[in-house]
Design an enzyme around this catalytic site. Sequence first.
Site, PDB file in Angstrom:
ATOM      1  N   LYS A   1     -11.372   6.753  -2.119  1.00 51.04           N
ATOM      2  CA  LYS A   1     -11.747   7.865  -1.243  1.00 51.04           C
ATOM      3  C   LYS A   1     -13.246   8.193  -1.269  1.00 51.04           C
ATOM      4  O   LYS A   1     -13.804   8.576  -0.244  1.00 51.04           O
ATOM      5  CB  LYS A   1     -10.902   9.102  -1.565  1.00 51.04           C
ATOM      6  CG  LYS A   1      -9.400   8.887  -1.351  1.00 51.04           C
ATOM      7  CD  LYS A   1      -9.029   8.281   0.009  1.00 51.04           C
ATOM      8  CE  LYS A   1      -7.537   7.946   0.085  1.00 51.04           C
ATOM      9  NZ  LYS A   1      -7.242   6.913   1.076  1.00 51.04           N
TER      10      LYS A   1
ATOM     11  N   ALA B   1     -12.606   9.883  11.044  1.00 50.97           N
ATOM     12  CA  ALA B   1     -12.026  10.143   9.725  1.00 50.97           C
ATOM     13  C   ALA B   1     -11.142   8.981   9.279  1.00 50.97           C
ATOM     14  O   ALA B   1     -11.050   8.654   8.102  1.00 50.97           O
ATOM     15  CB  ALA B   1     -11.219  11.433   9.755  1.00 50.97           C
TER      16      ALA B   1
ATOM     17  N   ALA C   1       0.139   5.307   1.275  1.00 57.48           N
ATOM     18  CA  ALA C   1       0.145   6.154   2.476  1.00 57.48           C
ATOM     19  C   ALA C   1      -0.035   5.328   3.746  1.00 57.48           C
ATOM     20  O   ALA C   1      -0.950   4.520   3.863  1.00 57.48           O
ATOM     21  CB  ALA C   1      -0.950   7.205   2.372  1.00 57.48           C
TER      22      ALA C   1
ATOM     23  N   HIS D   1     -14.759   5.912   0.954  1.00 57.23           N
ATOM     24  CA  HIS D   1     -14.371   6.307   2.313  1.00 57.23           C
ATOM     25  C   HIS D   1     -15.369   7.359   2.836  1.00 57.23           C
ATOM     26  O   HIS D   1     -15.861   7.264   3.961  1.00 57.23           O
ATOM     27  CB  HIS D   1     -12.946   6.875   2.265  1.00 57.23           C
ATOM     28  CG  HIS D   1     -12.323   7.116   3.601  1.00 57.23           C
ATOM     29  ND1 HIS D   1     -11.031   6.774   3.894  1.00 57.23           N
ATOM     30  CD2 HIS D   1     -12.801   7.703   4.729  1.00 57.23           C
ATOM     31  CE1 HIS D   1     -10.746   7.115   5.138  1.00 57.23           C
ATOM     32  NE2 HIS D   1     -11.815   7.694   5.670  1.00 57.23           N
TER      33      HIS D   1
ATOM     34  N   ASP E   1       0.866  -1.171   0.000  1.00 51.01           N
ATOM     35  CA  ASP E   1       0.000   0.000   0.000  1.00 51.01           C
ATOM     36  C   ASP E   1       0.915   1.237   0.000  1.00 51.01           C
ATOM     37  O   ASP E   1       2.118   1.114   0.201  1.00 51.01           O
ATOM     38  CB  ASP E   1      -0.878  -0.043   1.267  1.00 51.01           C
ATOM     39  CG  ASP E   1      -1.513   1.293   1.539  1.00 51.01           C
ATOM     40  OD1 ASP E   1      -2.268   1.764   0.658  1.00 51.01           O
ATOM     41  OD2 ASP E   1      -1.242   1.875   2.614  1.00 51.01           O
TER      42      ASP E   1
ATOM     43  N   MET F   1     -10.074   3.975   6.509  1.00 48.81           N
ATOM     44  CA  MET F   1      -8.870   4.279   5.723  1.00 48.81           C
ATOM     45  C   MET F   1      -8.443   3.090   4.866  1.00 48.81           C
ATOM     46  O   MET F   1      -8.473   1.949   5.326  1.00 48.81           O
ATOM     47  CB  MET F   1      -7.725   4.696   6.650  1.00 48.81           C
ATOM     48  CG  MET F   1      -6.571   5.371   5.944  1.00 48.81           C
ATOM     49  SD  MET F   1      -7.040   6.967   5.216  1.00 48.81           S
ATOM     50  CE  MET F   1      -6.899   8.043   6.647  1.00 48.81           C
TER      51      MET F   1
ATOM     52  N   ASP G   1      -1.337  -1.084   5.991  1.00 45.75           N
ATOM     53  CA  ASP G   1      -1.379  -0.526   7.349  1.00 45.75           C
ATOM     54  C   ASP G   1      -2.793  -0.313   7.867  1.00 45.75           C
ATOM     55  O   ASP G   1      -2.972   0.328   8.893  1.00 45.75           O
ATOM     56  CB  ASP G   1      -0.631   0.809   7.368  1.00 45.75           C
ATOM     57  CG  ASP G   1      -1.366   1.867   6.568  1.00 45.75           C
ATOM     58  OD1 ASP G   1      -1.647   1.634   5.367  1.00 45.75           O
ATOM     59  OD2 ASP G   1      -1.716   2.915   7.149  1.00 45.75           O
TER      60      ASP G   1
ATOM     61  N   ARG H   1     -10.723  -1.468  -2.442  1.00 47.90           N
ATOM     62  CA  ARG H   1     -10.659  -2.350  -1.266  1.00 47.90           C
ATOM     63  C   ARG H   1     -12.003  -2.391  -0.550  1.00 47.90           C
ATOM     64  O   ARG H   1     -12.701  -1.401  -0.567  1.00 47.90           O
ATOM     65  CB  ARG H   1      -9.599  -1.816  -0.286  1.00 47.90           C
ATOM     66  CG  ARG H   1      -8.211  -1.950  -0.822  1.00 47.90           C
ATOM     67  CD  ARG H   1      -7.247  -1.285   0.154  1.00 47.90           C
ATOM     68  NE  ARG H   1      -5.948  -1.127  -0.495  1.00 47.90           N
ATOM     69  CZ  ARG H   1      -5.132  -0.091  -0.286  1.00 47.90           C
ATOM     70  NH1 ARG H   1      -5.492   0.879   0.536  1.00 47.90           N
ATOM     71  NH2 ARG H   1      -3.985  -0.016  -0.892  1.00 47.90           N
TER      72      ARG H   1
END
Length: 623
Positions: free
Chosen positions: A53, A45, A14, A56, A12, A49, A186, A160
């Site tokens: 986005k 927020a 970030a 998200h 991944d 993750m 992560d 994802r």
Amino acid sequence: MIKNRIEAVIFDWAGTTIDYGCFAPLCGFIEGFKSKNVEITLEEARKPMGMLKIDHVRAISAMPRIQHEFMKQNSRDICEADIQDIYHRFESTLTDNLLCYTDIKPKVIETVALLREAGIKIGSTSGYTRAMMEQIADKVAENGYQPDTCVCADEVPKGRPHPYMMWKNMAELGISDPRHVIKVGDTVSDIKEGLSANTWSVGVIMGSSELGLTEQQVQQLSDEQLGSEIRRVRSAFYAAGADYIIMDMGELPRVIEKIEERLAQQEAHKLLTPGPLTTRQSVKHAMLADHCTWDEDYKAITRSVLRDITEISANTDDFAAVLLQGSGSYAVEAMIQCFCRDDEKLLIIENGAYGKRMIKQAELAGKCFVTMSFDMCTAIDVNAVEARLISEPDIRAVMFVHSETTSGLINPIRELSTLAHSLGKLVLVDAMSSFAAYEIDMEKWGIDALAASANKCLEGLPGLSFVVARKELLEMESSSKSLCLDLHDQYLGLYEGGGKFRFTSPTNILLALRQALDDYRMEGGLTARSARYHCNHEALMKGMGALGIRSLVPEIWQSDIITTFELGALNFETMYGYLKSHGFVIYPGKLTDIPSFRIGTIGDIFPNDIEKLCETLRDYMKG
Ligand SMILES: *Cc1c(COP(=O)(O)O)cnc(C)c1O
């Protein structure tokens, strides 16, 4: 040492390789919702993750507290148009932010270099869109990290936790086996992406979005506080199903080594042994379901297994199978414990180690027994048995091994059983390594009970044995002095209890046996399986003959199950080592007088495997 079974690691971005703590997108989400007068916390927020986005934003919008807050501030439900507005605000804030967060995380550059040196390709997936990625990729490359491939969430049908970004990477890297690929991320959605793609999934804790701390914050926390945060992240990754969890990227090479060890074991060997055997993928795969012993569905599976096993050697009206936890010897011992009365004489006829084991078992059970022994390389002599039974009429029961796996010879089960039965004796047979490979007709041949197990010619897995017996025998109060080896009690549990084992049942092994029975039928049952084993044996005799290696049991008594060969000038240890390193596992000999070794021809083994074995052995003998 990395050995190249792993072909690619897909990282991944970030929070994993760049942007310690994954901060770039955060302000965007907060600003986005602020534009609708909704204050969201950092935690809210971060929660989704890793997703594309826009997804998200949707995930945050679906949180009950956010919906409630939105209603309070705007007096209506949040709608798609709001989500689009929030997303556009997110995008513009992100653009300002992205370039500030392109630092590469500690140990990433060194680890990537090490992987490349080992021939491993580097892929990447991201919840960023391609447009966002284009803003940072060059900068990150300048900083020293540039994966071979990069797939963004807007370039596949779904981001994802769906697997498509992983598979697109694999396609671009030219890799077809997902088990040779590792995903490192992560967030929980990273872990799930790896799992749904069927690759290995690794979570990295330090600097992760899940931990949500800057490097500076990490340093400021007390050991205790940091420890508790790390535990929280670890348990989130564990619950998501991570295969491995690492603290930082420096631990990745060690994880790769561990995964490669596991892969090496799975590639593994053809077992040319008397069991456990090489089994089909389908049989092992059947074990993936967990079941409760009490469950109705599970009990129904158990009942179907009992019925199918019985049908292989007897009709189901007069005979019944009783499954028993444990290896084959447990079933043999249970048969001795239960069906031979202490005061009635039992004749044990032996010509090998398994026959001798029965003698030991009868002795320990305190049974009254006599024995007859034959040479390990000669079949039991039916005439001699007849003479003995006539001269010793108080013998009540006769017991012998059908296929003596010690030597590989097959005893004349039909003649022995019909003889003993016609003289009114109880006939008990160890049919461990012949059941499902040789015809056995219990009814016609007068066999009262036989013992066998899941992991021989049924090609199931070890851990379950069974006895097939006349129902009248099973219904009688048993003379067992053992609680666990009580077939009568086990029979009542299984039949009156509708398929319930008395004590913990090896559930996964039973599922594997269910599958093994289905595979047996699919192959073509006894006819097909015995024909395949016969071809295996013929291929073996031909190959070994060409190498000048002699078998020890005369061909008239030789079974298709396993064959004993004279060791001669060969050294078993070095031969074993050589063959194993070439993918074959053979078995030491068990004959007492002549040095020998054995080669089994049962299990998921075909004549071409045997031919390959003989070629390998030829190479060994040349070298
Ligand atoms: C395999 C086998 C057994 C049972 O041995 P376990 O080690 O208990 O599985 C008994 N008899 C024969 C002939 C066998 O081949």
